[in-house]
Design an enzyme around this catalytic site. Structure first.
Site, mmCIF file in Angstrom:
data_model
loop_
_atom_site.group_PDB
_atom_site.id
_atom_site.type_symbol
_atom_site.label_atom_id
_atom_site.label_comp_id
_atom_site.label_asym_id
_atom_site.label_seq_id
_atom_site.Cartn_x
_atom_site.Cartn_y
_atom_site.Cartn_z
ATOM 1 C CG ASP A 192 16.792 -15.292 66.291
ATOM 2 O OD1 ASP A 192 17.749 -15.283 67.076
ATOM 3 O OD2 ASP A 192 16.121 -16.316 66.050
ATOM 4 C CG ASP A 233 16.981 -19.110 57.196
ATOM 5 O OD1 ASP A 233 18.126 -19.348 57.647
ATOM 6 O OD2 ASP A 233 16.264 -19.972 56.664
ATOM 7 C CB VAL A 234 22.225 -16.621 58.715
ATOM 8 C CG1 VAL A 234 21.983 -15.511 59.726
ATOM 9 C CG2 VAL A 234 22.367 -17.977 59.393
ATOM 10 C CG ASN A 237 25.271 -15.041 68.535
ATOM 11 O OD1 ASN A 237 25.999 -15.642 69.341
ATOM 12 N ND2 ASN A 237 23.948 -15.140 68.562
ATOM 13 C CE1 TYR A 259 28.767 -25.261 67.294
ATOM 14 C CE2 TYR A 259 30.504 -25.949 68.796
ATOM 15 C CZ TYR A 259 29.578 -25.006 68.388
ATOM 16 O OH TYR A 259 29.470 -23.810 69.049
ATOM 17 C CE LYS A 262 30.223 -22.015 66.167
ATOM 18 N NZ LYS A 262 29.599 -20.689 65.938
ATOM 19 C CB THR A 310 22.813 -20.138 75.916
ATOM 20 O OG1 THR A 310 23.093 -21.377 75.243
ATOM 21 C CG2 THR A 310 24.070 -19.289 76.015
HETATM 22 P P1 NAI Z 1 20.826 -20.213 71.235
HETATM 23 O O1 NAI Z 1 20.247 -21.425 70.574
HETATM 24 O O2 NAI Z 1 20.394 -19.872 72.636
HETATM 25 O O3 NAI Z 1 20.624 -18.943 70.298
HETATM 26 C C1 NAI Z 1 20.925 -19.010 68.923
HETATM 27 C C2 NAI Z 1 19.991 -18.101 68.165
HETATM 28 O O4 NAI Z 1 20.342 -18.217 66.770
HETATM 29 C C3 NAI Z 1 18.511 -18.502 68.296
HETATM 30 O O5 NAI Z 1 17.734 -17.366 68.652
HETATM 31 C C4 NAI Z 1 18.164 -19.031 66.910
HETATM 32 O O6 NAI Z 1 16.813 -18.756 66.536
HETATM 33 C C5 NAI Z 1 19.150 -18.281 66.031
HETATM 34 N N1 NAI Z 1 19.363 -18.968 64.761
HETATM 35 C C6 NAI Z 1 19.617 -20.287 64.556
HETATM 36 N N2 NAI Z 1 19.669 -20.550 63.244
HETATM 37 C C7 NAI Z 1 19.456 -19.374 62.600
HETATM 38 C C8 NAI Z 1 19.363 -19.002 61.238
HETATM 39 N N3 NAI Z 1 19.468 -19.917 60.245
HETATM 40 N N4 NAI Z 1 19.135 -17.706 60.933
HETATM 41 C C9 NAI Z 1 18.985 -16.789 61.918
HETATM 42 N N5 NAI Z 1 19.028 -17.078 63.223
HETATM 43 C C10 NAI Z 1 19.260 -18.367 63.568
HETATM 44 O O7 NAI Z 1 22.420 -20.460 71.185
HETATM 45 P P2 NAI Z 1 23.663 -19.772 71.949
HETATM 46 O O8 NAI Z 1 24.166 -20.751 72.920
HETATM 47 O O9 NAI Z 1 23.336 -18.399 72.367
HETATM 48 O O10 NAI Z 1 24.733 -19.758 70.739
HETATM 49 C C11 NAI Z 1 25.003 -18.606 69.971
HETATM 50 C C12 NAI Z 1 26.338 -18.792 69.261
HETATM 51 O O11 NAI Z 1 27.347 -19.073 70.231
HETATM 52 C C13 NAI Z 1 26.373 -19.946 68.250
HETATM 53 O O12 NAI Z 1 27.090 -19.539 67.100
HETATM 54 C C14 NAI Z 1 27.134 -21.035 68.990
HETATM 55 O O13 NAI Z 1 27.812 -21.908 68.111
HETATM 56 C C15 NAI Z 1 28.097 -20.202 69.814
HETATM 57 N N6 NAI Z 1 28.618 -20.889 70.982
HETATM 58 C C16 NAI Z 1 27.781 -21.320 71.978
HETATM 59 C C17 NAI Z 1 28.300 -21.985 73.058
HETATM 60 C C18 NAI Z 1 27.452 -22.499 74.175
HETATM 61 O O14 NAI Z 1 27.963 -23.280 75.011
HETATM 62 N N7 NAI Z 1 26.177 -22.091 74.290
HETATM 63 C C19 NAI Z 1 29.758 -22.246 73.175
HETATM 64 C C20 NAI Z 1 30.535 -21.730 72.075
HETATM 65 C C21 NAI Z 1 29.980 -21.085 71.029
#
Ligand code: NAI
Length: 245
Positions: free
Chosen positions: A38, A54-55, A81, A146, A150, A181
Protein backbone atom coordinates in the site's frame (compact mmCIF):
# COMPACT_ATOMS: atom_id res chain seq x y z
CA UNK A 1 -13.09 -21.78 10.05
CA UNK A 2 -11.62 -23.67 7.07
CA UNK A 3 -7.81 -23.49 6.99
CA UNK A 4 -7.81 -23.71 3.18
CA UNK A 5 -4.94 -21.20 2.86
CA UNK A 6 -2.61 -23.00 5.31
CA UNK A 7 0.93 -22.94 3.96
CA UNK A 8 0.11 -20.36 1.27
CA UNK A 9 1.45 -16.83 0.88
CA UNK A 10 -0.67 -13.95 -0.38
CA UNK A 11 -0.08 -10.37 -1.52
CA UNK A 12 -2.94 -7.86 -1.40
CA UNK A 13 -2.43 -4.48 -3.09
CA UNK A 14 -4.24 -1.60 -1.45
CA UNK A 15 -4.18 -3.81 1.63
CA UNK A 16 -3.98 -0.89 4.04
CA UNK A 17 -7.71 -0.07 4.01
CA UNK A 18 -11.23 -1.16 3.16
CA UNK A 19 -11.72 -4.23 0.95
CA UNK A 20 -7.98 -4.95 0.78
CA UNK A 21 -7.50 -4.97 4.54
CA UNK A 22 -10.64 -7.08 5.06
CA UNK A 23 -9.33 -9.56 2.47
CA UNK A 24 -5.89 -9.73 4.08
CA UNK A 25 -7.49 -10.42 7.47
CA UNK A 26 -9.73 -13.17 5.99
CA UNK A 27 -6.86 -14.92 4.17
CA UNK A 28 -4.73 -14.78 7.34
CA UNK A 29 -7.59 -16.16 9.45
CA UNK A 30 -7.78 -19.08 7.01
CA UNK A 31 -4.09 -19.86 7.33
CA UNK A 32 -2.22 -17.69 4.80
CA UNK A 33 0.75 -15.50 5.47
CA UNK A 34 -0.15 -12.14 3.96
CA UNK A 35 1.63 -9.00 2.80
CA UNK A 36 -0.35 -5.78 2.33
CA UNK A 37 1.21 -3.57 -0.35
CA UNK A 38 0.00 0.00 0.00
CA UNK A 39 0.98 3.64 -0.44
CA UNK A 40 0.50 3.81 3.34
CA UNK A 41 0.89 0.46 5.11
CA UNK A 42 1.30 2.02 8.59
CA UNK A 43 -2.11 0.87 9.83
CA UNK A 44 -1.61 -2.76 8.79
CA UNK A 45 -1.95 -4.89 11.96
CA UNK A 46 0.13 -7.93 12.97
CA UNK A 47 0.52 -10.64 11.77
CA UNK A 48 -0.03 -9.03 8.35
CA UNK A 49 3.17 -7.73 6.75
CA UNK A 50 2.93 -4.11 5.59
CA UNK A 51 5.06 -3.18 2.57
CA UNK A 52 5.18 0.31 1.04
CA UNK A 53 4.25 0.22 -2.65
CA UNK A 54 2.94 2.56 -5.34
CA UNK A 55 1.29 0.52 -8.10
CA UNK A 56 1.94 3.36 -10.59
CA UNK A 57 5.72 2.94 -10.19
CA UNK A 58 7.23 -0.18 -11.80
CA UNK A 59 10.39 -0.09 -9.64
CA UNK A 60 8.31 0.28 -6.48
CA UNK A 61 6.10 -2.69 -7.48
CA UNK A 62 9.06 -4.88 -8.42
CA UNK A 63 10.80 -4.16 -5.11
CA UNK A 64 7.65 -4.58 -3.02
CA UNK A 65 6.67 -7.92 -4.59
CA UNK A 66 10.27 -9.18 -4.16
CA UNK A 67 10.24 -8.08 -0.50
CA UNK A 68 6.88 -9.75 0.10
CA UNK A 69 7.90 -13.02 -1.57
CA UNK A 70 11.15 -13.07 0.38
CA UNK A 71 9.49 -12.37 3.74
CA UNK A 72 6.62 -14.83 3.11
CA UNK A 73 8.80 -17.52 1.50
CA UNK A 74 7.09 -17.41 -1.91
CA UNK A 75 3.84 -16.23 -3.39
CA UNK A 76 0.69 -18.21 -4.19
CA UNK A 77 -2.14 -15.66 -4.22
CA UNK A 78 -2.21 -12.15 -5.68
CA UNK A 79 -5.17 -9.87 -4.99
CA UNK A 80 -5.09 -6.81 -7.27
CA UNK A 81 -7.23 -4.47 -5.21
CA UNK A 82 -5.55 -1.03 -5.18
CA UNK A 83 -7.75 1.48 -6.95
CA UNK A 84 -9.04 5.02 -6.96
CA UNK A 85 -12.31 6.65 -7.95
CA UNK A 86 -13.35 9.34 -10.40
CA UNK A 87 -16.65 11.11 -10.95
CA UNK A 88 -18.03 12.74 -14.07
CA UNK A 89 -19.19 12.27 -17.64
CA UNK A 90 -16.69 12.16 -20.54
CA UNK A 91 -16.67 15.98 -20.48
CA UNK A 92 -15.69 16.26 -16.85
CA UNK A 93 -12.09 15.06 -16.81
CA UNK A 94 -9.10 16.21 -18.89
CA UNK A 95 -6.79 13.71 -20.62
CA UNK A 96 -4.29 13.84 -17.75
CA UNK A 97 -6.93 12.61 -15.30
CA UNK A 98 -7.88 9.75 -17.65
CA UNK A 99 -4.24 8.72 -17.77
CA UNK A 100 -3.81 9.05 -13.99
CA UNK A 101 -6.81 6.88 -13.09
CA UNK A 102 -6.04 4.28 -15.78
CA UNK A 103 -2.45 4.17 -14.49
CA UNK A 104 -3.62 3.15 -11.00
CA UNK A 105 -6.67 1.01 -11.77
CA UNK A 106 -5.53 -0.80 -14.95
CA UNK A 107 -1.77 -0.54 -15.48
CA UNK A 108 -1.35 -1.03 -11.73
CA UNK A 109 -2.89 -4.51 -12.15
CA UNK A 110 -0.52 -5.21 -15.04
CA UNK A 111 2.56 -4.12 -13.06
CA UNK A 112 1.84 -6.22 -9.97
CA UNK A 113 0.86 -9.23 -12.08
CA UNK A 114 4.09 -9.02 -14.10
CA UNK A 115 6.13 -8.87 -10.90
CA UNK A 116 4.20 -11.75 -9.31
CA UNK A 117 4.05 -14.19 -12.25
CA UNK A 118 7.55 -15.72 -11.78
CA UNK A 119 6.63 -16.52 -8.16
CA UNK A 120 3.14 -17.76 -9.05
CA UNK A 121 4.59 -20.18 -11.64
CA UNK A 122 6.46 -21.87 -8.79
CA UNK A 123 3.23 -22.40 -6.81
CA UNK A 124 0.93 -25.43 -6.95
CA UNK A 125 -2.03 -23.26 -5.90
CA UNK A 126 -1.54 -20.07 -7.88
CA UNK A 127 -4.47 -17.68 -8.05
CA UNK A 128 -5.01 -14.04 -8.98
CA UNK A 129 -8.16 -12.17 -8.01
CA UNK A 130 -8.74 -8.72 -9.50
CA UNK A 131 -11.04 -6.31 -7.69
CA UNK A 132 -13.17 -4.88 -10.46
CA UNK A 133 -16.58 -3.22 -9.97
CA UNK A 134 -20.17 -3.58 -11.08
CA UNK A 135 -19.48 -0.19 -12.73
CA UNK A 136 -17.81 -2.30 -15.45
CA UNK A 137 -21.19 -3.48 -16.69
CA UNK A 138 -23.99 -1.53 -14.95
CA UNK A 139 -23.82 1.70 -16.97
CA UNK A 140 -23.71 3.99 -13.92
CA UNK A 141 -24.33 7.71 -14.53
CA UNK A 142 -21.57 10.24 -13.80
CA UNK A 143 -18.86 7.57 -13.62
CA UNK A 144 -17.53 7.39 -17.22
CA UNK A 145 -13.81 7.28 -16.42
CA UNK A 146 -14.09 4.99 -13.40
CA UNK A 147 -16.41 2.61 -15.28
CA UNK A 148 -14.01 2.48 -18.24
CA UNK A 149 -11.11 1.49 -15.98
CA UNK A 150 -13.14 -1.29 -14.39
CA UNK A 151 -14.40 -2.50 -17.78
CA UNK A 152 -10.74 -2.78 -18.72
CA UNK A 153 -9.96 -4.77 -15.57
CA UNK A 154 -12.81 -7.20 -16.32
CA UNK A 155 -11.54 -7.70 -19.88
CA UNK A 156 -8.00 -8.06 -18.58
CA UNK A 157 -9.17 -10.73 -16.13
CA UNK A 158 -10.63 -12.87 -18.93
CA UNK A 159 -7.54 -12.39 -21.14
CA UNK A 160 -5.16 -13.22 -18.29
CA UNK A 161 -7.22 -16.30 -17.40
CA UNK A 162 -6.84 -17.57 -20.97
CA UNK A 163 -3.12 -16.75 -21.11
CA UNK A 164 -2.12 -18.47 -17.88
CA UNK A 165 -4.49 -21.41 -17.45
CA UNK A 166 -2.04 -23.84 -19.06
CA UNK A 167 0.63 -22.95 -16.53
CA UNK A 168 -1.70 -23.54 -13.60
CA UNK A 169 -2.45 -19.93 -12.68
CA UNK A 170 -6.11 -19.08 -12.19
CA UNK A 171 -7.42 -15.54 -12.74
CA UNK A 172 -10.85 -14.34 -11.62
CA UNK A 173 -12.45 -11.07 -10.56
CA UNK A 174 -15.08 -9.76 -8.20
CA UNK A 175 -17.50 -6.98 -9.15
CA UNK A 176 -18.67 -5.28 -5.96
CA UNK A 177 -21.55 -2.86 -5.76
CA UNK A 178 -21.23 0.01 -3.29
CA UNK A 179 -19.21 -1.18 -0.32
CA UNK A 180 -19.01 0.44 3.11
CA UNK A 181 -15.30 1.34 3.18
CA UNK A 182 -13.27 4.43 4.14
CA UNK A 183 -13.44 5.43 0.45
CA UNK A 184 -17.25 5.54 0.45
CA UNK A 185 -17.27 7.24 3.87
CA UNK A 186 -14.98 9.96 2.42
CA UNK A 187 -17.44 10.46 -0.47
CA UNK A 188 -20.34 10.70 1.98
CA UNK A 189 -18.48 13.20 4.15
CA UNK A 190 -17.90 15.37 1.08
CA UNK A 191 -21.56 15.26 -0.01
CA UNK A 192 -23.81 18.29 0.48
CA UNK A 193 -26.27 16.08 2.37
CA UNK A 194 -24.46 12.92 3.58
CA UNK A 195 -27.59 11.29 5.03
CA UNK A 196 -29.52 11.74 1.78
CA UNK A 197 -26.54 10.46 -0.22
CA UNK A 198 -26.29 7.35 1.97
CA UNK A 199 -30.03 6.72 1.54
CA UNK A 200 -29.63 7.02 -2.25
CA UNK A 201 -26.68 4.62 -2.31
CA UNK A 202 -28.60 2.07 -0.25
CA UNK A 203 -31.71 2.42 -2.44
CA UNK A 204 -29.61 1.86 -5.59
CA UNK A 205 -28.93 -1.73 -4.47
CA UNK A 206 -31.95 -4.05 -4.45
CA UNK A 207 -30.68 -5.63 -1.22
CA UNK A 208 -31.43 -2.23 0.39
CA UNK A 209 -28.06 -1.68 2.06
CA UNK A 210 -24.39 -1.26 1.31
CA UNK A 211 -22.23 -4.35 0.83
CA UNK A 212 -19.70 -4.92 3.63
CA UNK A 213 -15.96 -5.19 3.01
CA UNK A 214 -16.07 -8.60 4.71
CA UNK A 215 -18.64 -9.81 2.15
CA UNK A 216 -16.36 -8.82 -0.72
CA UNK A 217 -13.41 -10.43 1.07
CA UNK A 218 -15.41 -13.66 1.38
CA UNK A 219 -15.96 -13.69 -2.40
CA UNK A 220 -12.27 -13.01 -3.04
CA UNK A 221 -11.37 -15.81 -0.62
CA UNK A 222 -13.72 -18.17 -2.48
CA UNK A 223 -12.06 -17.43 -5.83
CA UNK A 224 -8.51 -17.53 -4.43
CA UNK A 225 -8.97 -20.78 -2.50
CA UNK A 226 -7.50 -24.12 -3.60
CA UNK A 227 -11.03 -25.42 -2.99
CA UNK A 228 -12.09 -23.71 -6.26
CA UNK A 229 -9.09 -24.93 -8.25
CA UNK A 230 -11.24 -25.49 -11.39
CA UNK A 231 -12.58 -21.93 -11.45
CA UNK A 232 -10.87 -19.45 -13.77
CA UNK A 233 -12.05 -16.58 -15.97
CA UNK A 234 -15.04 -15.98 -13.67
CA UNK A 235 -16.65 -12.62 -12.89
CA UNK A 236 -18.40 -12.77 -9.51
CA UNK A 237 -20.83 -9.96 -8.66
CA UNK A 238 -21.07 -8.96 -4.98
CA UNK A 239 -23.51 -6.13 -5.45
CA UNK A 240 -26.78 -6.78 -3.64
CA UNK A 241 -28.48 -7.47 -6.96
CA UNK A 242 -27.50 -4.15 -8.54
CA UNK A 243 -26.31 -5.71 -11.81
CA UNK A 244 -29.84 -6.86 -12.50
CA UNK A 245 -31.14 -3.29 -12.65
P1 NAI B 1 -10.01 2.42 0.08
O1 NAI B 1 -9.72 3.81 -0.39
O2 NAI B 1 -10.66 2.23 1.42
O3 NAI B 1 -8.68 1.54 0.01
C1 NAI B 1 -7.87 1.57 -1.14
C2 NAI B 1 -6.43 1.36 -0.73
O4 NAI B 1 -5.65 1.41 -1.95
C3 NAI B 1 -5.89 2.47 0.19
O5 NAI B 1 -5.26 1.88 1.33
C4 NAI B 1 -4.91 3.23 -0.69
O6 NAI B 1 -3.80 3.74 0.04
C5 NAI B 1 -4.49 2.16 -1.68
N1 NAI B 1 -3.96 2.74 -2.91
C6 NAI B 1 -4.50 3.74 -3.65
N2 NAI B 1 -3.67 4.06 -4.66
C7 NAI B 1 -2.60 3.24 -4.56
C8 NAI B 1 -1.39 3.10 -5.30
N3 NAI B 1 -1.10 3.91 -6.34
N4 NAI B 1 -0.51 2.16 -4.92
C9 NAI B 1 -0.77 1.37 -3.85
N5 NAI B 1 -1.87 1.47 -3.09
C10 NAI B 1 -2.78 2.40 -3.44
O7 NAI B 1 -10.93 1.79 -1.09
P2 NAI B 1 -11.87 0.49 -1.16
O8 NAI B 1 -13.26 0.96 -1.16
O9 NAI B 1 -11.43 -0.54 -0.20
O10 NAI B 1 -11.56 0.03 -2.67
C11 NAI B 1 -10.66 -1.02 -2.98
C12 NAI B 1 -10.94 -1.50 -4.40
O11 NAI B 1 -12.31 -1.88 -4.51
C13 NAI B 1 -10.70 -0.44 -5.49
O12 NAI B 1 -10.07 -1.06 -6.61
C14 NAI B 1 -12.10 0.01 -5.86
O13 NAI B 1 -12.19 0.47 -7.19
C15 NAI B 1 -12.88 -1.28 -5.66
N6 NAI B 1 -14.30 -1.08 -5.44
C16 NAI B 1 -14.76 -0.37 -4.37
C17 NAI B 1 -16.11 -0.18 -4.20
C18 NAI B 1 -16.68 0.59 -3.06
O14 NAI B 1 -17.89 0.91 -3.10
N7 NAI B 1 -15.91 0.91 -2.01
C19 NAI B 1 -17.09 -0.74 -5.17
C20 NAI B 1 -16.49 -1.48 -6.25
C21 NAI B 1 -15.15 -1.64 -6.37
Amino acid sequence: MTRDFAGLAAVVTGGGSGIGLATARLLAARGATVACLDLDPTGVPDPLVGVTCDVTDTDSVTAAVATAASRLGGLDVLVNNAGIGARGTVEANPDAEWHRVFDVNVVGVVRTTRAALPHLRASAAAAIVNVCSIAATAGLPDRALYSATKGAVQALTLAMAADHVAEGIRVNCVNPGTVDTPWVRRLLDAAADPAAELTALRARQPIGRLVSAAEVAAAIGYLASPLTAATTGTVLAVDGGMHGL
